[in-house]
Design a protein around this motif. Structure first.
Motif, PDB file in Angstrom:
ATOM      1  N   SER A 154       0.814  -1.216   0.000  1.00  0.00           N
ATOM      2  CA  SER A 154       0.000   0.000   0.000  1.00  0.00           C
ATOM      3  C   SER A 154       0.849   1.268   0.000  1.00  0.00           C
ATOM      4  CB  SER A 154      -0.935   0.014   1.214  1.00  0.00           C
ATOM      5  OG  SER A 154      -0.182   0.039   2.419  1.00  0.00           O
ATOM      6  N   ASN A 180      -5.367  -2.027   4.932  1.00  0.00           N
ATOM      7  CA  ASN A 180      -5.086  -1.821   3.510  1.00  0.00           C
ATOM      8  C   ASN A 180      -5.249  -3.076   2.654  1.00  0.00           C
ATOM      9  OD1 ASN A 180      -4.408   0.909   3.958  1.00  0.00           O
ATOM     10  ND2 ASN A 180      -2.357   0.320   4.618  1.00  0.00           N
ATOM     11  N   LYS A 325      -1.247   5.956   2.286  1.00  0.00           N
ATOM     12  CA  LYS A 325      -1.651   4.939   1.310  1.00  0.00           C
ATOM     13  C   LYS A 325      -1.331   5.490  -0.071  1.00  0.00           C
ATOM     14  CE  LYS A 325      -5.527   3.318   4.157  1.00  0.00           C
ATOM     15  NZ  LYS A 325      -6.993   3.070   4.195  1.00  0.00           N
TER      16      LYS A 325
END
Length: 333
Positions: A154, A180, A325
């Motif tokens: 991620s 994630n 992210k």
């Protein structure tokens, strides 16, 4: 021009907002008005002085290693670009400085911006996509059907590397946190190891390639995931002798890097696999191929946050938390 600079190396210090001269335009250069700049862990590492032996910058230094913008002037020898062209790039390591209003770069390091991306999205791409390309295409020569493990799926590099590996036809595993898992699956990961619940070294076996961006423990455990003849490529170190030579380091620094990587190289040899350190380099030709993949829909940017230019220090602090992210971007416009 407005810019964010460091006057000395200091861990965790804030960049200084200030005025800098507009860079010199050389014969092979394009001058780009910066619309957006990607923020990378590399920026924090340079600020902290972690690379001062490898990259001996002259201070004060304008930071920033990703750019998207518009060409405003070109040098006498430039043939590929003209004023008005929308472009993006990772500047050469000795000519960084994208946290500013303008940057001059060799045209060989620049590519046309993907037509289907905004400036902010485009600024998130060059450094991480070139890292993924140089690791998986140039270094590992990933082939259809091979098994590839990409750590930190991620993160900035991981999110692009998963997509590139899938485009190349690989079977892709990745590590990430619980929060994630869905994200990396949407990027194409075939196997997702939630590191908060499972040990990747116990569930993954017989991989052809591992791309590591984490610390020493993960690096060494990754050896056990590879099959004989496999390749362990690390972008987080330790640097090796081949990198020192590529970087033009002197004899003494070459020996230092040889020693730094001696333990992991010996462990790799005992397992019949190879270890190499990758420090990505600017390359407009490779970035042009990445542009084609983006325009074809094979790769998409993964963005976390966009900060206004005056909040560049906040953007760096957020990247340093390690919780982003995908990518963080600073917008000039």
């Amino acid at each position: 021009m407005k810019s964010f600079l460091i006057d000395r190396y200091k861990k965790g210090s804030a960049l200084r907002p200030g005025e800098s001269p507009v860079p010199e335009l050389r014969e092979n250069d394009v001058m780009v008005e910066i619309h957006a700049a990607g923020v990378n862990p590399l920026d924090n590492k340079i600020r902290d002085g972690e690379f001062k032996l490898i990259l001996p910058y002259r201070l004060p230094l304008v930071l920033g290693n990703d750019v998207a913008g518009v060409v405003v002037r070109v040098g006498a020898n430039v043939r590929q670009f003209k004023p008005g062209d929308e472009v993006y790039a990772r500047p050469a390591q000795d000519r960084i400085g994208t946290f500013a209003e303008y940057i001059a770069m060799d045209e060989a390091d620049v590519a046309r911006k993907p037509t289907n991306l905004t400036m902010n999205e485009a600024a998130s791409i060059p450094l991480v996509a070139l890292t993924a390309w140089q690791a998986l295409v140039e270094r590992a020569h990933v082939q259809k059907g091979q098994k590839v493990l990409i750590h930190a799926g991620s993160g900035g590099v991981g999110a692009i590397a998963i997509q590139l590996a899938k485009y190349l036809g690989a079977y892709v595993a990745t590590t990430t946190s619980t929060a994630n898992v869905t994200l990396v699956k949407t990027l194409g990961a075939d196997v997702v190891v939630d590191y908060k619940k499972d040990d990747f070294a116990k569930v993954l076996h017989d991989y052809d390639v591992v791309l590591n961006s984490l610390g020493k423990e993960t690096l060494e455990k990754s050896l056990g995931v590879l099959k004989p003849g496999g390749k362990l490529i690390s972008i987080s170190g330790p640097p090796d002798l081949d990198f020192a030579r590529q970087n033009g380091s002197g004899w003494l620094l070459q020996q230092v890097m040889r020693l730094l990587s001696s333990e992991i190289r010996k462990k790799s040899q005992r397992r019949g696999v190879s270890y190499s350190f990758l420090f990505m380099t600017a390359n407009g030709g490779q970035l042009g191929k990445i542009t084609s993949l983006i325009e074809a829909g094979a790769i998409r940017p993964v963005m976390d946050r966009v900060f206004p230019f005056e909040r560049t220090n906040e953007a760096l602090n957020y990247v340093e938390t390690g919780r982003a992210k995908g990518k963080v971007v600073v917008a000039m416009k």
